[in-house]
Write an enzyme that holds these catalytic residues in place. Structure first.
Site, PDB file in Angstrom:
ATOM      1  N   ASP A   1      -7.155  -0.741  -5.385  1.00  0.00           N
ATOM      2  CA  ASP A   1      -7.159  -2.064  -6.036  1.00  0.00           C
ATOM      3  C   ASP A   1      -5.925  -2.253  -6.905  1.00  0.00           C
ATOM      4  O   ASP A   1      -6.009  -2.781  -8.013  1.00  0.00           O
ATOM      5  CB  ASP A   1      -8.418  -2.233  -6.904  1.00  0.00           C
ATOM      6  CG  ASP A   1      -9.700  -2.095  -6.117  1.00  0.00           C
ATOM      7  OD1 ASP A   1      -9.648  -2.146  -4.875  1.00  0.00           O
ATOM      8  OD2 ASP A   1     -10.757  -1.945  -6.742  1.00  0.00           O
TER       9      ASP A   1
ATOM     10  N   TRP B   1     -13.104  -9.040  -4.565  1.00  0.00           N
ATOM     11  CA  TRP B   1     -13.605  -8.883  -5.930  1.00  0.00           C
ATOM     12  C   TRP B   1     -14.098 -10.245  -6.433  1.00  0.00           C
ATOM     13  O   TRP B   1     -13.999 -10.573  -7.597  1.00  0.00           O
ATOM     14  CB  TRP B   1     -12.507  -8.304  -6.824  1.00  0.00           C
ATOM     15  CG  TRP B   1     -12.997  -7.860  -8.170  1.00  0.00           C
ATOM     16  CD1 TRP B   1     -14.269  -7.536  -8.514  1.00  0.00           C
ATOM     17  CD2 TRP B   1     -12.205  -7.707  -9.348  1.00  0.00           C
ATOM     18  NE1 TRP B   1     -14.328  -7.189  -9.847  1.00  0.00           N
ATOM     19  CE2 TRP B   1     -13.075  -7.280 -10.377  1.00  0.00           C
ATOM     20  CE3 TRP B   1     -10.865  -7.898  -9.632  1.00  0.00           C
ATOM     21  CZ2 TRP B   1     -12.633  -7.031 -11.672  1.00  0.00           C
ATOM     22  CZ3 TRP B   1     -10.418  -7.646 -10.914  1.00  0.00           C
ATOM     23  CH2 TRP B   1     -11.288  -7.212 -11.918  1.00  0.00           C
TER      24      TRP B   1
ATOM     25  N   ARG C   1      -9.845  -5.968  -0.626  1.00  0.00           N
ATOM     26  CA  ARG C   1     -11.296  -6.084  -0.632  1.00  0.00           C
ATOM     27  C   ARG C   1     -11.686  -7.153  -1.640  1.00  0.00           C
ATOM     28  O   ARG C   1     -10.972  -7.421  -2.612  1.00  0.00           O
ATOM     29  CB  ARG C   1     -11.983  -4.763  -0.932  1.00  0.00           C
ATOM     30  CG  ARG C   1     -11.678  -4.116  -2.281  1.00  0.00           C
ATOM     31  CD  ARG C   1     -12.521  -2.862  -2.429  1.00  0.00           C
ATOM     32  NE  ARG C   1     -12.139  -2.046  -3.577  1.00  0.00           N
ATOM     33  CZ  ARG C   1     -12.772  -0.931  -3.927  1.00  0.00           C
ATOM     34  NH1 ARG C   1     -13.813  -0.510  -3.229  1.00  0.00           N
ATOM     35  NH2 ARG C   1     -12.372  -0.219  -4.973  1.00  0.00           N
TER      36      ARG C   1
ATOM     37  N   ASP D   1      -5.820   0.358 -10.109  1.00  0.00           N
ATOM     38  CA  ASP D   1      -5.714  -0.858 -10.930  1.00  0.00           C
ATOM     39  C   ASP D   1      -4.348  -0.960 -11.612  1.00  0.00           C
ATOM     40  O   ASP D   1      -4.261  -1.219 -12.810  1.00  0.00           O
ATOM     41  CB  ASP D   1      -6.826  -0.903 -11.981  1.00  0.00           C
ATOM     42  CG  ASP D   1      -8.212  -1.073 -11.373  1.00  0.00           C
ATOM     43  OD1 ASP D   1      -8.322  -0.972 -10.145  1.00  0.00           O
ATOM     44  OD2 ASP D   1      -9.159  -1.297 -12.129  1.00  0.00           O
TER      45      ASP D   1
END
Length: 341
Positions: free
Chosen positions: A195, A256, A254, A174
């Site tokens: 991510d 979210w 991916r 993140d």
């Protein structure tokens, strides 16, 4: 409790509306004041946060903070009441804002709608009209061998019309919370593995270097986790040129959000990009709503023969919707800044 008369509330509303409208363009592209930050005491302040704190609330003119070379060990936040701030470092290789912090995965992933959540980010920017040039933001939590790995953002961006030129963002999970508003990143370096570019921003990344830093060879990372939540939502991440390199293996993104949207256009992919490329994550069975596309990409990782079947093929007219001018600059705000691209 004293009740405020309706006429006073109305006047306050008009004043606030006038202030917001005026702050939207910062009264042109002139810098009215420059503040120098220097760790050795050769400026007005020795910390970046102290310099920001010195700027008055409801600022509506461009104020530049020139930050001399050095590693500033602090967390920095720009309040929503302080737009029109320009942070200028001496270069991302020599000017770094670094600290350590994290948030639990459950906190961030279960409350995406809460815009004021505590992300643990080293740099948090809430207002519109913020420019940052030549600074690296580093969250050292996961970079110091801390276990277990936690979401540890280097930056969280909530304000519309935010620009980052030749900046660095370093973490592992993140890294860059690109959450709300129109954002332009150019010639930036973004490092992470899980991510590491995520959120609901409407953002354009031009000529950025994306560096994946795989820690566990058995796992596959994710460059993006974009959180678009409806068909009318204007958010999405567009990557124009630049590169995806590093070690290990990563997916390009991916989902979210059920309408997650990420486009790579003319980007170089090294062999670290996984054959499947994309992951529907919690939205399996709803893949038709996702917009994941690769256009004219090159390199050993750009082979699409084994990509997921639901990857989008964009027409020329659709692709034009995601140009810099069409996607984030229809009102021409990028031409009304105190910088040249």
């Amino acid at each position: 409790m004293e009740v405020i008369p309706g006429a006073v509330l109305f006047l306050l509303f008009l004043w606030f509306s006038f202030w917001v409208g005026g702050a939207m363009d910062c009264a042109g592209n002139n810098i009215v004041h420059t503040i120098t930050v220097d760790q050795q005491g050769k400026g007005e302040f020795t910390t970046v946060q102290a310099a920001i704190d010195s700027i008055m609330k409801f600022n509506n003119r461009w104020v530049k903070l020139h930050i001399n070379a050095g590693t500033y060990t602090e967390k920095v936040e720009i309040s929503e009441y302080k737009p029109c701030i320009f942070l200028e470092g001496a270069g991302k290789e020599v000017t770094t804002i670094r600290s350590s912090g994290y948030h639990s995965t459950s906190t961030i992933k279960s409350s995406v709608k809460n815009r004021n959540e505590n992300t643990g980010a080293i740099f948090v920017s809430f207002p519109p009209n913020v420019i940052v040039i030549g600074i690296t933001f580093e969250n050292s939590f996961n970079l110091m061998g801390s276990q277990p790995i936690q979401p540890a953002p280097a930056a969280a961006i909530y304000g519309d019309k935010s620009v980052f030129l030749e900046c660095g963002f370093k973490s592992y999970q993140d890294t860059l919370f690109d959450e709300l508003g129109r954002h332009y990143f150019k010639n930036c370096y973004i490092q992470g593995e899980v991510d590491f570019i995520y959120g609901g921003g409407q953002s354009y990344y031009e000529a950025c270097t994306i560096n994946a830093t795989q820690e566990k060879p058995s796992s596959t990372g994710f460059v993006t986790a974009q959180s678009r939540y409806s068909e009318k939502d204007t958010s999405g991440f567009v990557f124009r040129t630049g590169s995806v390199t590093g070690s290990g293996e990563v997916n390009l993104g991916r989902a979210w959000g059920p309408y997650s949207r990420v486009i790579f256009y003319g980007t170089y992919f090294s062999s670290i990009v996984s054959p499947q490329g994309w992951n529907a994550w919690n939205y399996r069975g709803q893949e038709s709503k996702l917009t994941y596309a690769e256009v004219d990409c090159t390199g050993p990782g750009a082979n699409t023969t084994e990509r997921v079947q639901w990857r989008k093929n964009l027409t020329n007219s659709q692709l034009n919707e995601f140009s810099l001018s069409s996607y984030i600059n229809k009102d021409g705000w990028l031409s009304n800044l105190p910088i040249k691209f």
